[in-house]
Every structure is written in C-alpha cells, then in structure tokens.
Design a protein around this motif. Structure first.
Motif, PDB file in Angstrom:
ATOM      1  N   ALA A  67      -3.268   5.567  -1.186  1.00  0.00           N
ATOM      2  CA  ALA A  67      -4.687   5.938  -1.267  1.00  0.00           C
ATOM      3  C   ALA A  67      -5.046   6.945  -0.188  1.00  0.00           C
ATOM      4  O   ALA A  67      -6.175   7.418  -0.132  1.00  0.00           O
ATOM      5  CB  ALA A  67      -5.571   4.693  -1.138  1.00  0.00           C
ATOM      6  N   ASN A  68      -4.097   7.279   0.675  1.00  0.00           N
ATOM      7  CA  ASN A  68      -4.323   8.278   1.718  1.00  0.00           C
ATOM      8  C   ASN A  68      -3.808   9.621   1.206  1.00  0.00           C
ATOM      9  O   ASN A  68      -2.618   9.770   0.952  1.00  0.00           O
ATOM     10  CB  ASN A  68      -3.591   7.909   3.012  1.00  0.00           C
ATOM     11  N   VAL A  69      -4.678  10.590   1.066  1.00  0.00           N
ATOM     12  CA  VAL A  69      -4.278  11.881   0.493  1.00  0.00           C
ATOM     13  C   VAL A  69      -4.499  13.021   1.474  1.00  0.00           C
ATOM     14  O   VAL A  69      -4.591  14.169   1.078  1.00  0.00           O
ATOM     15  CB  VAL A  69      -5.052  12.157  -0.825  1.00  0.00           C
ATOM     16  N   LEU A  70      -4.616  12.725   2.763  1.00  0.00           N
ATOM     17  CA  LEU A  70      -4.717  13.787   3.756  1.00  0.00           C
ATOM     18  C   LEU A  70      -3.363  14.471   3.892  1.00  0.00           C
ATOM     19  O   LEU A  70      -2.314  13.891   3.590  1.00  0.00           O
ATOM     20  CB  LEU A  70      -5.171  13.224   5.098  1.00  0.00           C
ATOM     21  N   ARG A  71      -3.382  15.713   4.378  1.00  0.00           N
ATOM     22  CA  ARG A  71      -2.164  16.491   4.462  1.00  0.00           C
ATOM     23  C   ARG A  71      -1.109  15.798   5.318  1.00  0.00           C
ATOM     24  O   ARG A  71       0.076  15.781   4.958  1.00  0.00           O
ATOM     25  CB  ARG A  71      -2.492  17.863   5.061  1.00  0.00           C
ATOM     26  N   GLU A  72      -1.531  15.180   6.442  1.00  0.00           N
ATOM     27  CA  GLU A  72      -0.558  14.526   7.305  1.00  0.00           C
ATOM     28  C   GLU A  72       0.058  13.298   6.642  1.00  0.00           C
ATOM     29  O   GLU A  72       1.231  12.971   6.870  1.00  0.00           O
ATOM     30  CB  GLU A  72      -1.196  14.147   8.652  1.00  0.00           C
ATOM     31  N   ILE A  95       0.551  12.963   3.336  1.00  0.00           N
ATOM     32  CA  ILE A  95       1.509  13.467   2.350  1.00  0.00           C
ATOM     33  C   ILE A  95       2.779  13.947   3.051  1.00  0.00           C
ATOM     34  O   ILE A  95       3.900  13.670   2.600  1.00  0.00           O
ATOM     35  CB  ILE A  95       0.855  14.603   1.541  1.00  0.00           C
ATOM     36  N   ASP A  96       2.624  14.662   4.167  1.00  0.00           N
ATOM     37  CA  ASP A  96       3.795  15.132   4.920  1.00  0.00           C
ATOM     38  C   ASP A  96       4.628  13.955   5.407  1.00  0.00           C
ATOM     39  O   ASP A  96       5.870  14.023   5.404  1.00  0.00           O
ATOM     40  CB  ASP A  96       3.343  15.988   6.109  1.00  0.00           C
ATOM     41  N   LYS A  97       3.970  12.886   5.827  1.00  0.00           N
ATOM     42  CA  LYS A  97       4.696  11.710   6.288  1.00  0.00           C
ATOM     43  C   LYS A  97       5.534  11.119   5.161  1.00  0.00           C
ATOM     44  O   LYS A  97       6.672  10.683   5.386  1.00  0.00           O
ATOM     45  CB  LYS A  97       3.708  10.668   6.827  1.00  0.00           C
ATOM     46  N   CYS A  98       5.003  11.101   3.937  1.00  0.00           N
ATOM     47  CA  CYS A  98       5.762  10.602   2.788  1.00  0.00           C
ATOM     48  C   CYS A  98       6.984  11.477   2.540  1.00  0.00           C
ATOM     49  O   CYS A  98       8.098  10.966   2.326  1.00  0.00           O
ATOM     50  CB  CYS A  98       4.874  10.565   1.545  1.00  0.00           C
TER      51      CYS A  98
END
Length: 896
Positions: A634-639, A641-644
């Motif tokens: 549910a977290n869609v911030l750039r950081e 997504i980068d972490k994923c």
C-alpha cells in the motif's frame, strides 16, 4: 606561469603601447598620403578625359559644318551622287567617324553609309525621330547594341526652307579605350605608391620596436624586480626585501628603499602576530569544541527529556480523563479538570520545545502521503468547535471549489500548522468570528499551490511587533502581567514547517482590528481513490485466463480473500501463506510460476523473504532461474518502490488494486490462456444503499466484479477490524512499534480494498506517524483514525437492514481463512517450545497482536512469563489451551 606573467607585464605593456602608437601614427600618415595622391590622379584623369572629349567634339563640329555646306549645294543641284561619294569618302578616311546619314524632314534616308539598303526608306529609331525634329545645330549621345556614339546633327536648308539634316556619328569606343587605359595607368601608379609606403612603414615599425624594446626593458627591469620581491613577501618570505638595492635616486629608487624598510618592519610584526594568533586559535578551538559539545548535549538532553516527560504526561492526562468519568463531587471534578487542563497545556509546551529542537537540529522530516485536504481542514474545525462554542464566537470555513480535494503532502504537519493558527485566532478573539479560507493560486494536472488563510476579529498585533512575531520565544504581549499563556514557539515552528514544505508564511494585522495569518505551500495532486456512490451493475462476459500457479503471501484475511477471488477468476491455481517464513519454505519445496509478496507480514516480512528466496536460488547447483516476485504494498512512494526493486523483487502492485491491474502485472511474467466465455450472460444488479465515505463501485472492481464477495467483506468488516485502533493503542503503550506499524498498514490496505476513502487516508497518516515515531503526531492521527473507523463501522451497519443482501453472502471456510494466520504462528511457536529453543522468548511477541484481537491478553501474559523463566513444560500446556479455546488444531505438519 603566474610568476612569468607578473615578470613581463610592465615590459610588455610599455612595448605594446609604444608600438601601437608608432603603428597608429604611420598608418594615419600613410592613409593620408595615399588618399591625397589618389585624388591627384583622379583629377588628372578627369582633365584628360575632358580634353579628349572636347577635342572630339571640336573636330566633329568642324567636319559637320564643312560637309553641310557642300551637301546643301549638292541638294540644290540635285547632285546626290556627288553627295554620296563625298560622305562615303569622308567616313572611310576618318577612323572615328562611324557613319553619315542624309535624311529629309520626313525621316526618309537619301544616303546611309552604314545601311545602304535602308536608303529611300523611313527611319524609325528613337535617335531618328530626335534628329528629324532638330532645326538648329545639335549634338546627341546615345548607345546602340552596347556601343556608345556621339552624333552631330546639322540642319539643311534649300531656298531658305528646311529640307532635312546631315547626321555624322562618331564612335566613342576609341575614347573609352583611352579612358580605360588612363585608369589602369593611374591604378598602377597608386599600387606602386601603396607598396612603397607599406615597405617604408614596416621599416619604421621594426626600427621603432627595437628602440622601444630597449627602452622598455631598461625602464621595467627595476619595477619587475620590485614586483617579484613583493610577490615573495606576500607569500610570507620576509627575506625578499633584503635583496632589493636602490640603484638610482629617482622615484623607483625611493620606492625600492621604502619597500625594503617595510619588509623588515613586517617581518618583526608578523612574528609577534603569529604568536598571538596561535594562542588565540588554540583558545577559539577549545571554546568552539566546548560550545559544540554543549549544544549537542543540550539538544540531546532536550529531545530525551521531552520524550521522557511526554510519556508520563500522557499517562497523567489519560488517568485524569478516566478519573473525571467516575462519580466525583463538584469540587473533585473541578480539581481534576484543573489537573487535566494544566497537563494538556504542559504537554503542548513540551511538544513545541521538541518540535523546535528538531527543527534547529535539522532532524525534522516530512512524510508526504495521499490525503483528503478538505477532510483535514474540517477535522481542525471539528477539534476546535468546542472551544469556539464556549467563547460564543463564529468559526467559518470557505473551501474554494477549484482547490483539489485529494493531494499528496505531510497531512500531519499541515494539520499542526492550522491547529496552531486557528487556535491562536480563537484564543485572541473575544467576539466576532474566525474565518478559514482555502484557495488555489494555481492548479495544474499534477501540481497545485494552495493558500491557507486564517482571519480573525480579535485583539490584533501592534505594528512595531509584526516584524518579530515569528521569532522564537516572542509574543505580542511579553509583559509579566500578560493575559495569554504560551511559549512563543508556536508561530516560529509554523513558519519553519511551512519553509520546510517550500512555502511562505505572512501576517497582516492592526492593533484592535484583528489579524490575517496566511501561508502558501506547493502540493502534488493525487488522482487516486475518489469516493463515488452509485449502484453496481455488471454484465458477465468473457474473462481473460492466465495459466499460472501462484503463491500468494498475505497475512490479512480480507486482502487474502480479495486476492484469491481475483486470481481464481483469472484461472490461476493459488496457494497462500501468512508470513514470510512460510513463503520461503513453500518456495523451497514447491514450484511456482510467480509469487505475490505482501511486504508487511508477521514473523518475517516480504523484504527478508525475497532476499532468502534469491539466496536459495543462488545456492542451487546449477543456480535456479529466478522466480518472479511481485510486491504487493500500500506504500507507493518512490523510495518504497525502489526498496522493493533493490530487495530482489521484479515488480510491484499497489494496494488497493483492480482485477485489470492484477492481470496486467501477471501477464508480464505468465502466458495468457484462452478467454473463458460464459454460456449465458446475465445482469447482476446490486443496488447498494448510500454508504457515505464508501466507494462501492471501486470496491467491487477490486474484488474482480464479485459483488457477493464485496458485500460479505463489508458485513464482516466490524468483526475483523473493529478493534484495530484499540489494538494499536495497546501495542503503542507497551512499546510494540513494529506491530503497531503493521496494524496501521493492514488497516490502510483493507480500507483501500473496500473503498473507504476517509479511513484509508486516516490510516495512511497514522502509518506515517508511527513510522516517524512522533508520539504527539501518533496520538492525533490515532484519534482521527479511531473516529474514521467508528464512522465506517456505523455506515456499514446500514447493510444489516438490507435483506436483499442477506442471500448473497460470500462465505469462506473459517479454518482456511480466518484462523490460518494465527494457526501458522502458534504452530511455529510450538515447534520452538518443544525443542526448548530460547528463541521462543522473542518469537512469542509475534503472536501478541493476534491474541489481543481474540481477547487473550491474560493468557498471553502467562505464556510470556513462563517463557521468560524457561518453564517450557507449562508454556507448552498454556499454548495448547490457547489453541483449544480458539478451536485451532496444532497437530500435523505446518502446511496441510
């Protein structure tokens, strides 16, 4: 290189200056000479041309007069043969005479030496007409076929009557050739003159440069030597002045002597100053180190003490509130109320000091999240409504229609600023009104600039105090007898927060006339979840099939039900796990086409599980090909997504999602099958009642169009998540920040799945606050989230009054869905206890949140105490009792 430039600068300046003067002077003189001589040549040429032309005209006049007399006699005697011979012989004898024409006044040619065939014919050229019209002697110049002629026209008379004209045409080609020849001669003479002048100038320049070089070298040598010594002195070489010798008694010699004396004086002064500087530097370094250490200690102490004081203060406030809810006498209630107000005021001061210390230490971080701006502003109005009513003033809200409702920003900090500004306006206003105005300076598709304005009719601010109103520890009334409390930090903090958000804050006020505080901040426009309430109608039709075996990692029952329904609708075979450890074990034992990985799970989160899967694949011999792992978050911030992506995952799917979103991401890694066509298309019409704050259409879309499943999820929402905020509050009180964060994240995800927009935003703000570990912000967002959760449950209670929905309940076996997560955790804990593994002491904390949801807090405390004392036998008995009471079977393998 620098030394070389300095050494030659004076010499080259003198040399270039003198040579430049010589060149300029010689160039000017040469130019004047050439120009004057050229004018003489041109004048001589003009005179020559005039003389040649006059000579030709005189000869033509004489010849034409002589011939005209003879021609008139011939005409009178009609002896035209004589005239023809005369004119022909004259033309042949004279090289410059080109033709002769005898023509009467009617333009009939009697004799034409150039064109004999045109005799007895009318002549019709322009010059023929001109000649026929002349009654007196005339001269005509003209061009014909690129040739130039001068024609002498002599009128003829017979018996005193005009008969015609005699025309003698002289060619000017010979004259032009002479003119061209003269011009060439003059040009040659001019070129020779220029060449001689240039050679002379070059010789003069060469000689002058040599003389100037010698003179400039002699003049610049002592200056260069002095400059070099000054450069050495500037670098700290005080011995440079001792090498200077005053060889002359002119100005340069006096300057050299003065410089030598100055260098000696500087050497003595420098040695003295150097000792003092070393001493002062050591003292300053020591003082600076002490100041830095003191400042760091102060900031650390201030931050630590603020946190430490705030914890018991929250306890005092909470216990006071509980005390005030009991039966108290009027006096006791008054005293308790005083304690409560004083504690709240003290907590507010502590929070201000902590915020300010964070800002000063540059540790204040912003948490941008999607949120409903209008709801945030309305929450501020709601929180202050009691105080407004008690003062008898009016609080107005003007929210302009062009301001986007949903934006991305730090909702908590914006709320903090508004609460401070509106709270101040209410505090300093005794009658009248306070108006909150929210307007949009500009709004583009992705960005907007919002202006927040708070206007009151209160006491206002004196003009001499406005400039300092945003300074820390400053208030308009700073006297010891001031009427209004406060630290004077609120506005300073607000201004700093606005600047952190790249905004600006300003104030306009007059004493006794009220104030207007406003701030403008840029925000991103959120085009995400928007509540729309309308009946759902869907026609069953062909569904895309995806032939894939999917492992679903999801600990939340609702999210799992939604995902399973959507995956099965797409034709996938689905296995599921409730935590990251199970995912790793299942991947090691089975083969899957893709893994849908929830990032926030108990026991082991999705990031660690993905890492272990990649490690397992790398250890195979040969290494196994990487199974596609799709993050569900549910977290869609750039950081995020980068972490994923950095954690070994291949793609991500943001919650809440629609069936199409799930299909699109699966098709990147799985092959599509044939569409499954229904035999009979039917209309499924679920006319949901109006559910304020619930977007039923998007909710049904996210369950793959299964309205029955969606109705089931809504009706069971209270049973599953009604105690979530209470559980989070209990976890926070005992320091369980990780479990509280996971609870807030799960609530946000579920709220998004069912289309509860307000609850989604509130839980997102709560999650951000828990992640930032800001307890003051956590308390505010938790209170708001609690209110939104209660409102959502109250709205969903309407469904129990709709019998039309009773027959369309989507049921899922309790054993496979509702208890699967807790059963998995309990079985893992049982394995640890059975082998007397001390890790059970830490692992038991993982089941606390689950047991709290099932009102097993007492049993949990017994189990925790037994494990702390290594009483594994009784701990195993307690665990079995807990499982039996919850109807959970712990025997057999972990995955049946």
């Amino acid at each position: 290189m620098d030394e070389l430039i300095i050494k030659r600068s004076i010499r080259w300046k003198l040399l270039i200056t003198m040579i430049g003067l010589i060149v300029a002077l010689l160039t000017t003189l040469t130019f004047i000479q050439i120009t004057s001589q050229k004018k003489v040549y041109e004048k001589e040429l003009g005179n020559r041309i005039s003389m040649m032309k006059e000579k030709l005209i005189d000869r033509g006049k004489t010849l034409s007069h002589n011939l005209s007399n003879q021609v008139e006699n011939g005409i009178a005697t009609f002896n035209f043969s004589y005239i023809s011979e005369l004119l022909t012989k004259t033309v042949s004898d004279d090289v410059e005479l080109h033709y002769a024409i005898l023509m009467d006044i009617s333009r009939v040619a009697y004799i034409h030496t150039l064109k004999p065939w045109s005799e007895q014919e009318y002549l019709s050229r322009e010059e023929d007409f001109y000649a026929a019209g002349q009654r007196e002697y005339a001269i005509n110049e003209y061009k014909y076929n690129s040739q130039s002629f001068v024609e002498f026209i002599a009128p003829l008379q017979v018996s005193t009557k005009p008969w015609g004209v005699l025309r003698l045409g002289f060619s000017l080609d010979h004259l032009n050739k002479e003119i061209v020849k003269s011009r060439e001669e003059i040009a040659r003479q001019t070129g020779d003159m220029i060449t001689h002048s240039l050679i002379t100038s070059v010789i003069f320049i060469f000689l002058g440069s040599a003389i100037v070089l010698i003179i400039s070298d002699k003049l610049s040598r002592p200056i260069i030597h002095l400059t070099k010594s000054a450069n050495e002195l500037a670098k700290g070489n005080f011995e440079a002045g001792e090498n200077i010798e005053a060889e002359s008694e002119d100005e340069i010699g006096i300057l050299a002597a003065a410089f030598a004396g100055m260098s000696r004086d500087l050497k003595g002064s420098y040695e003295t100053l150097e000792q003092k500087v070393k001493q002062r530097t050591a003292e300053l370094v020591e003082a600076r180190n002490q100041a830095v250490a003191a400042n760091e200690s102060k900031s650390e102490f201030l931050s630590m003490m603020s946190h430490e004081i705030r914890t018991p203060m929250n306890g005092i406030i909470g216990m006071t509130e509980l005390l005030m809810d009991t039966e108290l006498s009027a006096g006791q209630h008054k005293y308790a109320g005083g304690i409560h107000r004083s504690a709240k005021a003290l907590l507010h001061i502590i929070n201000d000091i902590l915020d300010f210390s964070k800002i000063v230490a540059q540790k204040m971080d912003l948490e941008p999240v999607p949120f409903d701006l209008r709801s945030t502003v309305e929450d501020v109005v709601y929180l202050l409504s009691v105080e407004v009513e008690s003062k008898g003033i009016q609080l107005n809200l003007h929210y302009h229609p062009d301001v986007p409702a949903r934006v991305i920003g730090d909702a908590g900090r914006i709320r903090q600023i508004l609460i401070n500004l509106v709270g101040n306006a209410v505090k300093f206003t005794h009658e009248g009104e306070v108006t909150i105005d929210i307007s949009c300076l500009f709004c583009k598709e992705e960005k907007t600039s919002v202006r927040f304005s708070v206007e009151d009719t209160g006491i206002g601010i004196a003009e001499d105090k406005i400039q300092s109103i945003f300074d820390k520890f400053t208030q308009e009334d700073a006297s010891t007898t001031r009427r209004y409390g406060g630290t004077g930090l609120g506005l300073a903090i607000c201004k700093k927060l606005v600047e952190l958000m790249d905004g600006e804050m300003s104030v306009e006020s007059r004493a006794g006339e009220g104030s207007v505080f406003s701030f403008t901040i840029p925000l991103l426009v959120d085009r995400g979840l928007i509540a729309v309430h309308e009946p759902y109608k869907k026609e069953t039709e062909g569904t895309l099939q995806i032939d894939a075996k999917v492992l679903l990692a999801e600990d939340d029952a609702v999210n799992r039900e939604v995902a399973v329904e959507n995956l099965q609708k797409l034709g996938c075979t689905v296995d599921f796990a409730q935590n990251g450890l199970e995912v790793v074990e299942m991947v090691e034992k089975n083969s899957y086409d893709v893994v849908l990985m929830d990032c926030q799970m108990p026991v082991m989160d999705g990031f660690e599980a993905a890492k272990r899967i990649r490690d397992f694949e790398a250890q195979n011999n040969p290494p196994a090909s990487g199974i596609p792992i799709i993050a569900m978050t549910a977290n869609v911030l750039r950081e995020d997504i980068d972490k994923c992506m950095e954690g070994g995952m291949d793609d991500y799917l943001s919650k809440p999602y629609r069936l199409k979103d799930l299909a699109d991401v699966l098709l990147k890694f799985c092959k599509p099958g044939e569409p499954l066509l229904s035999e009979n298309s039917e209309i499924i019409d679920f006319d949901f009642p109006d559910l304020p704050g619930i977007d039923t259409k998007s909710g049904i879309d996210r369950t793959g169009g299964n309205a029955e499943l969606y109705a089931y999820l809504l009706k069971n929402f209270d049973d599953r998540y009604g105690k979530t905020t209470a559980t989070i509050r209990a976890l926070l009180a005992e320091g369980g920040m990780d479990e509280a964060l996971r609870g807030a994240h799960t609530l946000k995800s579920v709220a998004g799945s069912i289309g509860a927009a307000d609850l989604y935003r509130a839980s997102a703000e709560l999650e951000a606050a828990v992640k930032g570990e800001d307890r003051d912000l956590i308390a505010k967002t938790l209170e708001l989230c609690d209110a939104k959760l209660a409102h959502t449950i109250e709205v969903l209670s309407i469904l129990s009054e709709k019998p039309a929905l009773e027959t369309k309940v989507y049921s899922v076996p309790e054993e496979t869905i509702e208890h699967e997560a807790i059963r998995s955790v309990l079985k893992n804990l049982k394995k640890l206890i059975e082998v007397d593994d001390t890790e059970a002491e830490e692992y038991v904390k993982e089941i606390k949140a689950y047991l709290t949801l099932y009102n097993k807090e007492t049993e949990y405390k017994h189990l925790e105490k037994q494990l702390l004392h290594y009483d594994y036998i009784n701990a195993l008995k307690t665990l079995n009792c807990i499982a039996a009471e919850m109807s959970i079977q712990l025997n057999g393998e972990l995955h049946e």
